[in-house]
Design a protein around this motif. Structure first.
Motif, PDB file in Angstrom:
ATOM      1  N   LEU A  19     -36.685  -2.100  96.766  1.00  0.00           N
ATOM      2  CA  LEU A  19     -37.131  -3.257  97.359  1.00  0.00           C
ATOM      3  C   LEU A  19     -38.307  -3.603  96.282  1.00  0.00           C
ATOM      4  N   VAL A  20     -38.657  -2.879  95.090  1.00  0.00           N
ATOM      5  CA  VAL A  20     -39.514  -3.793  93.932  1.00  0.00           C
ATOM      6  C   VAL A  20     -39.055  -4.361  93.751  1.00  0.00           C
ATOM      7  N   THR A  21     -37.870  -3.362  92.977  1.00  0.00           N
ATOM      8  CA  THR A  21     -37.361  -3.935  92.044  1.00  0.00           C
ATOM      9  C   THR A  21     -35.776  -5.162  92.601  1.00  0.00           C
ATOM     10  N   THR A  22     -35.654  -5.121  93.856  1.00  0.00           N
ATOM     11  CA  THR A  22     -34.980  -6.782  94.334  1.00  0.00           C
ATOM     12  C   THR A  22     -36.138  -7.270  94.527  1.00  0.00           C
ATOM     13  N   CYS A  23     -37.835  -7.233  94.639  1.00  0.00           N
ATOM     14  CA  CYS A  23     -37.878  -8.738  94.550  1.00  0.00           C
ATOM     15  C   CYS A  23     -38.307  -9.235  92.784  1.00  0.00           C
ATOM     16  N   LEU A  24     -38.620  -8.151  91.983  1.00  0.00           N
ATOM     17  CA  LEU A  24     -38.544  -8.679  90.658  1.00  0.00           C
ATOM     18  C   LEU A  24     -37.095  -9.228  90.021  1.00  0.00           C
ATOM     19  N   MET A  25     -36.678  -8.924  90.367  1.00  0.00           N
ATOM     20  CA  MET A  25     -34.826 -10.221  90.042  1.00  0.00           C
ATOM     21  C   MET A  25     -35.362 -10.958  91.344  1.00  0.00           C
ATOM     22  N   GLY A  26     -35.092 -11.072  92.212  1.00  0.00           N
ATOM     23  CA  GLY A  26     -35.504 -12.325  92.628  1.00  0.00           C
ATOM     24  C   GLY A  26     -36.670 -13.251  92.441  1.00  0.00           C
ATOM     25  N   SER A  27     -37.620 -13.059  91.845  1.00  0.00           N
ATOM     26  CA  SER A  27     -38.841 -13.954  90.815  1.00  0.00           C
ATOM     27  C   SER A  27     -38.306 -14.336  89.760  1.00  0.00           C
ATOM     28  N   THR A  28     -37.457 -12.856  89.277  1.00  0.00           N
ATOM     29  CA  THR A  28     -37.029 -14.161  87.572  1.00  0.00           C
ATOM     30  C   THR A  28     -35.722 -15.471  88.213  1.00  0.00           C
ATOM     31  N   ALA A  30     -36.512 -17.595  90.441  1.00  0.00           N
ATOM     32  CA  ALA A  30     -37.040 -18.153  91.351  1.00  0.00           C
ATOM     33  C   ALA A  30     -36.910 -19.445  90.413  1.00  0.00           C
ATOM     34  N   ARG A  31     -36.561 -20.887  90.949  1.00  0.00           N
ATOM     35  CA  ARG A  31     -36.994 -22.444  90.066  1.00  0.00           C
ATOM     36  C   ARG A  31     -37.117 -23.555  91.356  1.00  0.00           C
ATOM     37  N   TYR A  32     -38.288 -24.337  90.800  1.00  0.00           N
ATOM     38  CA  TYR A  32     -37.591 -25.422  91.784  1.00  0.00           C
ATOM     39  C   TYR A  32     -36.716 -26.193  91.148  1.00  0.00           C
ATOM     40  N   VAL A  33     -35.919 -27.295  92.146  1.00  0.00           N
ATOM     41  CA  VAL A  33     -34.599 -27.207  92.078  1.00  0.00           C
ATOM     42  C   VAL A  33     -34.195 -29.469  92.483  1.00  0.00           C
ATOM     43  N   THR A  34     -34.769 -30.565  91.864  1.00  0.00           N
ATOM     44  CA  THR A  34     -34.129 -31.617  92.358  1.00  0.00           C
ATOM     45  C   THR A  34     -33.170 -32.184  92.093  1.00  0.00           C
ATOM     46  N   GLU A  35     -32.790 -33.346  92.874  1.00  0.00           N
ATOM     47  CA  GLU A  35     -31.275 -33.992  92.843  1.00  0.00           C
ATOM     48  C   GLU A  35     -31.675 -34.438  93.082  1.00  0.00           C
TER      49      GLU A  35
END
Length: 207
Positions: A19-28, A30-35
């Protein structure tokens, strides 16, 4: 019994690490996206070109070199003869066009039409300072010019005047005269071509 407890603890620890590894990978990731969507558009310029023999006319069929008035005691109305002169207009109208116009006027003697050598033509009034040219020389170079684009009323209209004069020689004799042209019907074919003027880029502003 202890083996089961250890196994359970190991399972819980492995799950926690996952779970910790998954959270860390998910956080890398993450970003804002606007189209944002949009479009580019252009309105194509209108084109209009007309040519006629006079304002309001639509063709050249009624151009008549014999229109210039002369004393009826010396010459019949609406005919030409040695000693007469005159002019005719070609009206070019680009009203409604949204681009500049390059135009060209080409004149040609129709079949069976031959002009006397002492009959001259010019785009300027024929005077002592401008003797004009023989028809064959006059038509060798087409009349060309341009009309700049403008949205002002009548600004894209231009009238080109063609002047002519048939010389009168008091010294002509029976062997040297213009008798061969008497009673003839002359015709000049006129072609007026209009083309869009090449666009000029706006000069770069000074830095």
């Amino acid at each position: 019994m202890k083996k089961k407890v250890y196994a359970a603890r190991l399972g819980v620890t492995a799950l926690a690490l996952t779970l910790v590894t998954t959270c860390l990978m998910g956080s890398t990731l993450a970003r804002y996206v606007t189209e944002v969507t949009g479009s580019a558009s252009a309105t194509v310029a209108k084109w209009s070109f007309k040519a006629s023999e006079a304002e309001g006319s639509t063709n050249f069929t009624d151009i008549d070199l014999g229109r210039t008035a002369y004393d009826s005691s010396t010459i019949k109305a609406d005919v030409i003869a040695p000693g007469t002169s005159g002019s005719f207009d070609i009206v070019i109208d680009g009203t409604g066009s949204e681009v500049g116009i390059d135009y060209e006027i080409e004149l040609k003697a129709a079949a069976d039409t031959t002009f006397p050598d002492d009959m001259v033509f010019s785009t300027e009034a024929i005077t002592g300072d401008n003797s004009g040219k023989k028809f064959i020389e006059f038509i060798a170079v087409p009349v060309k010019n341009s009309i700049d684009y403008s949205d002002n009323l009548n600004a894209m209209k231009k009238t080109v005047t063609i002047y002519w004069a048939w010389a009168f020689d008091e010294n002509d004799t029976k062997d040297n005269n213009d008798n061969d042209y008497a009673g003839k019907n002359w015709k000049i074919d006129i072609t007026v071509t209009g083309k869009q003027a090449a666009p000029k880029p706006t000069p770069a502003s000074a830095s």
